[in-house]
Enzyme design. Structure first.
Site, PDB file in Angstrom:
ATOM      1  N   LYS A 304       0.850  -1.196   0.000  1.00  0.00           N
ATOM      2  CA  LYS A 304       0.000   0.000   0.000  1.00  0.00           C
ATOM      3  C   LYS A 304       0.884   1.244   0.000  1.00  0.00           C
ATOM      4  O   LYS A 304       1.886   1.309   0.697  1.00  0.00           O
ATOM      5  CB  LYS A 304      -0.921   0.013   1.216  1.00  0.00           C
ATOM      6  CG  LYS A 304      -2.018  -1.030   1.184  1.00  0.00           C
ATOM      7  CD  LYS A 304      -2.997  -0.872   2.330  1.00  0.00           C
ATOM      8  CE  LYS A 304      -3.915   0.318   2.107  1.00  0.00           C
ATOM      9  NZ  LYS A 304      -5.024   0.361   3.096  1.00  0.00           N
ATOM     10  N   GLU A 393     -19.865  -7.155   9.546  1.00  0.00           N
ATOM     11  CA  GLU A 393     -20.864  -6.443  10.342  1.00  0.00           C
ATOM     12  C   GLU A 393     -21.923  -7.370  10.922  1.00  0.00           C
ATOM     13  O   GLU A 393     -22.357  -7.190  12.070  1.00  0.00           O
ATOM     14  CB  GLU A 393     -21.529  -5.359   9.487  1.00  0.00           C
ATOM     15  CG  GLU A 393     -20.618  -4.204   9.137  1.00  0.00           C
ATOM     16  CD  GLU A 393     -19.739  -4.461   7.925  1.00  0.00           C
ATOM     17  OE1 GLU A 393     -18.925  -3.594   7.576  1.00  0.00           O
ATOM     18  OE2 GLU A 393     -19.874  -5.550   7.316  1.00  0.00           O
ATOM     19  N   ARG A 421     -25.859  -4.041   6.355  1.00  0.00           N
ATOM     20  CA  ARG A 421     -25.512  -5.417   6.043  1.00  0.00           C
ATOM     21  C   ARG A 421     -25.867  -6.373   7.182  1.00  0.00           C
ATOM     22  O   ARG A 421     -25.843  -7.588   7.004  1.00  0.00           O
ATOM     23  CB  ARG A 421     -24.016  -5.502   5.737  1.00  0.00           C
ATOM     24  CG  ARG A 421     -23.583  -4.605   4.601  1.00  0.00           C
ATOM     25  CD  ARG A 421     -22.077  -4.400   4.582  1.00  0.00           C
ATOM     26  NE  ARG A 421     -21.394  -5.627   4.228  1.00  0.00           N
ATOM     27  CZ  ARG A 421     -20.468  -5.715   3.278  1.00  0.00           C
ATOM     28  NH1 ARG A 421     -20.141  -4.645   2.587  1.00  0.00           N
ATOM     29  NH2 ARG A 421     -19.875  -6.840   3.021  1.00  0.00           N
TER      30      ARG A 421
END
Length: 654
Positions: A304, A393, A421
């Site tokens: 990253k 979640e 979700r």
């Protein structure tokens, strides 16, 4: 009919300097990428990175992920015939390079601004954006669906479908469901795992290099396919044995390479891991495996922030860093924060720690958003009582339900749009058993530049019908503290949802002693007898501005902060109903299913006929991206629009 409420498109263009970006400036579409000589591709990668650094230093966005995926992006568009071949990006944080190669470089300065480019892939924006992206873990399921569709339609030429998923997204339950379904199908789908954070030892040794080359080479796979067909014709091999052979093959590679991964036991071909920044090798591997039949996984390891040292050294902070100096990497703050009001998330984080010190039953849970929700503050002081469950979640909610069932008080901090979700889990695993789970719903309402996939506009609607669910929204930081204190009081039953917005509050003196609030009790802010304004949450400050102006203009306007959507303050509603005053409701949420709907229903159910004007986001449209103030105006939720509604309510014939 369009489904998104949009502003006037910002089609302004900034031509790229050919001297500064010699290769990128000549790219109008992926066809131009495919026409390049392979020796020019590394320069294209350099151009992309320098362009992103320059642009994102001034107009902030998701930085580190896109920097790490540059070589992968170039390789994909070089090898595959996009847009005929489908590339499905997961989340979209890594897709800025993709936007630059698909005709949007000259408009990239409008990224995440009103009328400009979306910060995420959007099919409405480009044919190269094959599927909506914004929430994690959906790419594999979507790509598998596309692969099945192209097979059922017998499309010719063969259409390749690729899912690009980051390692954080692969932890989501939906990703595993998609992989499981893919592994048990013959669908022609390639899953690319862009692994930028897993702890996997570096590949070393000539044997590993030889094996990696062998298993992706066309000669090897042609021979393998012919052998497979021969064994089938002689009845020595059947399709039911295919899974065993694939699992054995994957395990053998793991044994020889001393690399272990979660894909070993799946009925799916696995390749890698490879260096995701070795562009020639990625291209060769993609060319070798793209025409294979059936599902397969290509594992690439990337860094990253690649190409910008500060981001490589601290990728978490550089996920979305805001403005920065493109040379030094120094972050640029808007102004001193010494006396500025805090962010709502930080008020929540500090208050959670304060409450947990005095109540040993309190625990904190979040889903891959420790710093984003400020649950990190609790982790810093009480790590044993802090739980980050990753991008899961649904699990977070059921996990909290289990804790609550055995006596704890879980504070579950999740962004509003992500909590969607977990809807079934909220009903089945918390509300049904009246468990005292506290839902700290961050980023509620319009969130700004992240747009339609991230606005928290539906929580009031999707929670309001759940029996036993208490729903509240604080007008300011002090009230947020009081609501959090109330939620953990002894003897309190049932779940409670406390929603608050992204960004700063308005009160720098918010650290005040907490007090319990009476659930279902609102507050009168201004008296009046011509029109009644009912608001919920911090948007009440905007409503208050309109109310003050209405009173200056001679319209006697009452203003009530309802505080609680469920249960509603029936004494306020009855008082307004008896007065016969017209009502204006104001909420930072969809006008359907929230405060306005609740007021209409209560008045109707109790025989009142007051006229009600509802102000919120449109029920039939999703809301685009832009600054919060711009979007409030676009949706008719600014002070001028509220004032107009008050005036019209007072004089309905005007």
């Amino acid at each position: 009919m369009t489904t998104t409420l949009s502003s006037i498109p910002n089609d302004s263009r900034q031509e790229l300097d050919r001297k500064e970006f010699p290769i990128l400036s000549g790219i109008g579409s992926p066809a131009d990428v495919r026409s390049l000589d392979p020796t020019e591709l590394p320069q294209l990668c350099n151009d992309i990175r320098r362009f992103l650094i320059g642009q994102l230093s001034k107009n902030p966005g998701h930085f580190a992920s896109s920097m790490g995926a540059v070589e992968l992006t170039v390789a994909l568009h070089y090898v595959f015939n996009t847009p005929y071949d489908r590339i499905v990006w997961d989340v979209g944080h890594q897709a800025y390079g993709h936007k630059l190669l698909t005709g949007r470089a000259e408009r990239f300065h409008t990224n995440r601004t009103m009328g400009g480019l979306s910060g995420f892939p959007s099919p409405a924006e480009s044919e190269y954006d094959t599927f909506s992206a914004g929430h994690a873990s959906n790419s594999i399921s979507a790509a598998l669906g596309m692969a099945v569709a192209t097979a059922l339609k017998n499309e010719n030429p063969k259409r390749n479908v690729v899912a690009v998923i980051g390692d954080a997204s692969i932890s989501g339950g939906l990703a595993f469901e998609g992989i499981n379904n893919a592994a048990n199908s013959n669908a022609n789908v390639l899953i690319i795992l862009n692994d930028n954070d897993m702890s996997i030892d570096h590949n070393v040794g000539s044997l590993n290099s030889y094996l990696a080359h062998l298993t992706t080479s066309k000669a090897y796979n042609t021979l393998r396919f012919k052998a497979y067909n021969t064994l089938r014709r002689t009845h020595l091999f059947s399709e039911k044995h295919r899974g065993r052979v694939l699992r054995f093959n994957n395990s053998l590679k793991s044994l020889i390479t001393k690399e272990q991964n979660l894909f070993e036991g799946l009925n799916i071909r696995y390749f890698g891991p490879f260096d995701g920044h070795d562009l020639p090798r990625i291209i060769r591997v993609l060319q070798d495996i793209k025409d294979m039949n059936g599902p397969r996984i290509l594992h690439l390891r990337t860094v990253k922030g690649r190409g910008f040292v500060p981001a490589e050294e601290n990728p978490a902070e550089w996920h979305a860093p805001g403005r920065f100096d493109p040379v030094t990497g120094k972050r640029i703050l808007n102004e001193t924060t010494d006396r500025r009001p805090p962010k709502y998330q930080d008020v929540f984080g500090e208050t959670l720690v304060e409450l947990a010190r005095n109540n040993p039953r309190i625990v904190g849970i979040t889903a891959a958003m420790l710093s984003g929700t400020s649950v990190s503050m609790l982790r810093n002081e009480m790590p044993e009582r802090t739980f980050d469950v990753g991008i899961s979640e649904g699990h977070a909610v059921t996990f909290a339900g289990g804790m609550a069932k055995d006596g704890l008080i879980p504070f579950v901090a999740i962004y509003s749009s992500f909590l969607q979700r977990a809807y079934d889990h909220i009903i089945h695993d918390v509300a049904l058993m009246e468990l005292p789970v506290v839902f700290a719903i961050d980023r509620a309402g319009i969130v700004g530049e992240d747009g339609a996939t991230h606005h928290g506009l539906f929580d009031l609607s999707y929670l309001s019908d759940i029996p036993g669910m208490t729903i509240a929204s604080p007008r300011n930081e002090i009230m947020l503290r009081n609501l959090l204190f109330t939620a953990q009081l002894p003897g309190r039953k049932g779940p409670i949802a406390i929603r608050y917005p992204r960004g700063e509050g308005k009160n720098a003196e918010w650290r005040q002693p907490m007090k319990a609030l009476e659930e279902g009790k609102g507050e009168m802010l201004t008296e009046g007898h011509d029109v009644a304004v009912l608001s919920l949450g911090p948007i009440g400050d905007i409503a208050a501005e309109a109310v003050r102006e209405a009173n200056r203009q001679g319209i006697s306007t009452a203003h009530y902060d309802m505080i609680f959507l469920r249960p509603p303050d029936e004494s306020i509603l009855r008082k307004i109903g008896d007065s016969g005053m017209p009502v204006v409701t104001v909420e930072d949420a969809s006008v359907k299913g929230g405060l306005g709907s609740s007021v209409l229903e209560w008045l109707s159910d109790n025989g009142y006929t007051n006229r009600v004007t509802r102000i919120g986001t449109p029920a039939a449209r999703f809301v685009t991206h832009g600054k919060v103030s711009e979007l409030h105006t676009l949706c008719g939720m600014d002070a001028d629009s509220i004032l107009k509604a008050i005036t019209n309510a007072n004089h309905p014939t005007k």
